[in-house]
Design a protein around this motif. Structure first.
Motif, PDB file in Angstrom:
ATOM      1  N   LYS A  56     -78.102 -20.199 -98.859  1.00  0.00           N
ATOM      2  CA  LYS A  56     -79.316 -20.725 -98.255  1.00  0.00           C
ATOM      3  C   LYS A  56     -79.992 -19.606 -97.479  1.00  0.00           C
ATOM      4  N   GLY A  57     -81.235 -19.835 -97.056  1.00  0.00           N
ATOM      5  CA  GLY A  57     -81.965 -18.813 -96.319  1.00  0.00           C
ATOM      6  C   GLY A  57     -82.916 -18.038 -97.215  1.00  0.00           C
ATOM      7  N   GLU A  58     -83.449 -16.947 -96.695  1.00  0.00           N
ATOM      8  CA  GLU A  58     -84.406 -16.117 -97.421  1.00  0.00           C
ATOM      9  C   GLU A  58     -83.702 -15.107 -98.318  1.00  0.00           C
ATOM     10  N   LEU A  59     -84.395 -14.702 -99.399  1.00  0.00           N
ATOM     11  CA  LEU A  59     -83.967 -13.591-100.239  1.00  0.00           C
ATOM     12  C   LEU A  59     -84.881 -12.414 -99.964  1.00  0.00           C
ATOM     13  N   CYS A  60     -84.305 -11.248 -99.931  1.00  0.00           N
ATOM     14  CA  CYS A  60     -85.100 -10.029 -99.792  1.00  0.00           C
ATOM     15  C   CYS A  60     -84.609  -9.020-100.818  1.00  0.00           C
ATOM     16  N   PHE A  61     -85.488  -8.651-101.759  1.00  0.00           N
ATOM     17  CA  PHE A  61     -85.170  -7.633-102.756  1.00  0.00           C
ATOM     18  C   PHE A  61     -85.817  -6.314-102.327  1.00  0.00           C
ATOM     19  N   LYS A  62     -85.035  -5.236-102.391  1.00  0.00           N
ATOM     20  CA  LYS A  62     -85.550  -3.923-102.014  1.00  0.00           C
ATOM     21  C   LYS A  62     -85.140  -2.890-103.057  1.00  0.00           C
ATOM     22  N   THR A  63     -85.935  -1.838-103.146  1.00  0.00           N
ATOM     23  CA  THR A  63     -85.505  -0.696-103.946  1.00  0.00           C
ATOM     24  C   THR A  63     -84.593   0.169-103.088  1.00  0.00           C
ATOM     25  N   GLY A 111     -71.628 -17.600 -99.117  1.00  0.00           N
ATOM     26  CA  GLY A 111     -72.683 -18.604 -99.103  1.00  0.00           C
ATOM     27  C   GLY A 111     -72.172 -20.007 -98.867  1.00  0.00           C
ATOM     28  N   ILE A 112     -72.872 -20.973 -99.472  1.00  0.00           N
ATOM     29  CA  ILE A 112     -72.484 -22.377 -99.294  1.00  0.00           C
ATOM     30  C   ILE A 112     -71.532 -22.830-100.378  1.00  0.00           C
ATOM     31  N   THR A 113     -71.156 -21.925-101.282  1.00  0.00           N
ATOM     32  CA  THR A 113     -70.319 -22.289-102.422  1.00  0.00           C
ATOM     33  C   THR A 113     -68.988 -22.854-101.973  1.00  0.00           C
ATOM     34  N   ARG A 114     -68.390 -22.284-100.907  1.00  0.00           N
ATOM     35  CA  ARG A 114     -67.049 -22.685-100.487  1.00  0.00           C
ATOM     36  C   ARG A 114     -67.040 -23.556 -99.238  1.00  0.00           C
ATOM     37  N   ILE A 115     -68.197 -24.014 -98.794  1.00  0.00           N
ATOM     38  CA  ILE A 115     -68.227 -24.917 -97.641  1.00  0.00           C
ATOM     39  C   ILE A 115     -67.983 -26.335 -98.142  1.00  0.00           C
ATOM     40  N   THR A 116     -66.737 -26.780 -98.045  1.00  0.00           N
ATOM     41  CA  THR A 116     -66.372 -28.058 -98.659  1.00  0.00           C
ATOM     42  C   THR A 116     -65.710 -29.020 -97.687  1.00  0.00           C
TER      43      THR A 116
END
Length: 436
Positions: free
Chosen positions: A94-101, A192-197
């Motif tokens: 969750k949250g923002e994505l930031c792509f950088k070179t 991330g949130i994949t393992r928040i169970t």
């Protein structure tokens, strides 16, 4: 990240760096009036970001902000980098994505509230089956460590020095630029949130919200490792030349052990015996609280053994740290920390001899991935018939051993210790303070 008194920080987590990054958007994201949905493939051409085959208007950065509860899934995130449990998984955040070179590659950064980050870290670092005390202790410790990393301070000593007779390297907060922390074991395992169970882990974060460890007026750089092996280690054995009062060696038990095995006789006696310590457990109920499935691929960690031929050592030194000293004649511990962890090891070769350190560099140099720890004694055996040499390493613990011992803390939680008592055991002379 900028710290503002009384406000929850927002942090940048480095997720991935690759030639191509594939992301699935689970909802709607926005960037400067543009709308993004579904699948994205981001590459670089002539130092410009390319999104699904189209040049993006900003050549160096693209920030996507989610609408409401939108999340994103990153394909093939690598974690456990360089360790024997290294693997790739698709992970959701969750949250923002930031792509950088970044030097001809794409860097993906996740911008997220600190407490949301912690919810993932606690679930990623250990099973949510852990006791309430352990989960709360880990929450406070992880929060303290993170904030301490983000407060600028001058480094004490050179983290990468080499001469003709000594190579000393250590790896820490100065390794990252452009983001606050990475998502792997180098910092804290963040998936991330994949393992928040499990609601227990979330509750532990909420009930300790904003709570940190302090030594006097300083937020503690609260380190941790899987298993200290019976005694925790000094800070300078692993990192820069300083020793915070709250990170002094601690015997991981209730006895009166002095906790100092820095000489060879003491290290041998300690490492080669069974010690009555909190982290000396084979109780699967407790281990399952701390160790994920891939961590359980390590069968022994309180005391362990590794065998290397002289040829193995020669090959590993060249492969892992680019060192060539001829045929390997001997491995000689030069300096140890309080737990017996070696931080200066002499490699004696037929053509040269050189000292390497600190503890992680030693672990890297003597294993295809990493030795469990640098707390080991060397038993050298030479076959009189063939002349071949074997080095048997008898070791203790898993990780650098500084600060909290996760397995020891799990045992303490099961024995009924409170989270405050767990933190006071590993981090002496500290207090708790709510900062937001």
């Amino acid at each position: 990240m900028i710290l503002e008194p009384g406000r929850e920080p927002v942090i940048d987590v480095g997720l991935l760096r690759a030639d191509e990054i594939a992301v699935r958007l689970n909802g709607t994201f926005y960037s400067s009036g543009n709308v993004f949905r579904n699948d994205l493939v981001i590459t670089i051409h002539k130092q410009k970001l390319v999104v699904n085959g189209i040049y993006f208007y900003d050549p160096e950065v693209l920030i996507l902000t989610p609408e409401d509860t939108a999340t994103f899934t990153v394909k093939n995130v690598v974690f456990g980098i360089g360790f024997h449990w290294e693997r790739n998984e698709d992970l959701t955040f969750k949250g923002e994505l930031c792509f950088k070179t970044e030097n001809g590659k794409v860097r993906l950064i996740n911008r997220i509230n600190l407490e949301d980050y912690l919810k993932s870290v606690i679930a990623s670092e250990m099973s949510a089956l852990a006791s309430d005390a352990l989960l709360k202790a880990h929450a406070v410790m992880s929060r303290s460590w993170l904030i301490a990393q983000l407060i600028p301070k001058p480094l004490q000593g050179n983290h990468n020095s080499a001469s003709s007779d000594e190579i000393i390297r250590w790896y820490d907060r100065e390794d990252h630029t452009g983001f606050d922390v990475c998502a792997d074991d180098h910092c804290q395992r963040y998936q991330g949130i994949t393992r928040i169970t499990n609601e227990k882990a979330l509750k532990a974060i909420e009930e300790t919200r904003g709570l940190v460890l302090k030594y006097e007026d300083e937020i503690c750089d609260a380190r941790f490792s899987k298993c200290c092996g019976g005694v925790t280690e000094r800070f300078d054995t692993c990192w820069e030349e300083e020793n915070p009062p709250y990170l002094q060696p601690v015997f991981d038990g209730t006895g009166t052990d002095t906790g100092n095995y820095s000489d060879e006789a003491g290290a041998n006696a300690f490492i080669l015996k069974d010690v009555d310590a909190f982290c000396n457990t084979s109780d699967t109920k407790i281990l399952d609280q701390v160790l994920n499935d891939y961590d359980r691929e390590t069968p022994a960690f309180f005391r362990w053994e590794e065998q290397l031929s002289a040829l193995d050592v020669k090959r590993l030194l060249k492969k892992k740290i680019g060192l060539e000293v001829g045929d390997i004649v001997d491995l000689i511990p030069m300096d140890r920390g309080a737990s017996g962890r070696i931080f200066r090891l002499k490699i004696v070769g037929s053509e040269n001899e050189i000292i390497i350190g600190k503890e992680l560099e030693i672990r890297k140099a003597l294993s295809e991935s990493h030795l469990l720890s640098s707390a080991f004694v060397v038993n050298k055996r030479t076959d009189k018939t063939t002349g071949s040499t074997q080095f048997i390493l008898h070791g203790a613990g898993w990780g650098h051993g500084v600060g909290l011992c996760q397995i020891g803390a799990a045992v303490m939680g099961e024995k009924g210790y409170s989270f405050e008592e767990i933190l006071n055991h590993y981090f002496k002379q500290t207090s708790l303070e709510k900062i937001y």
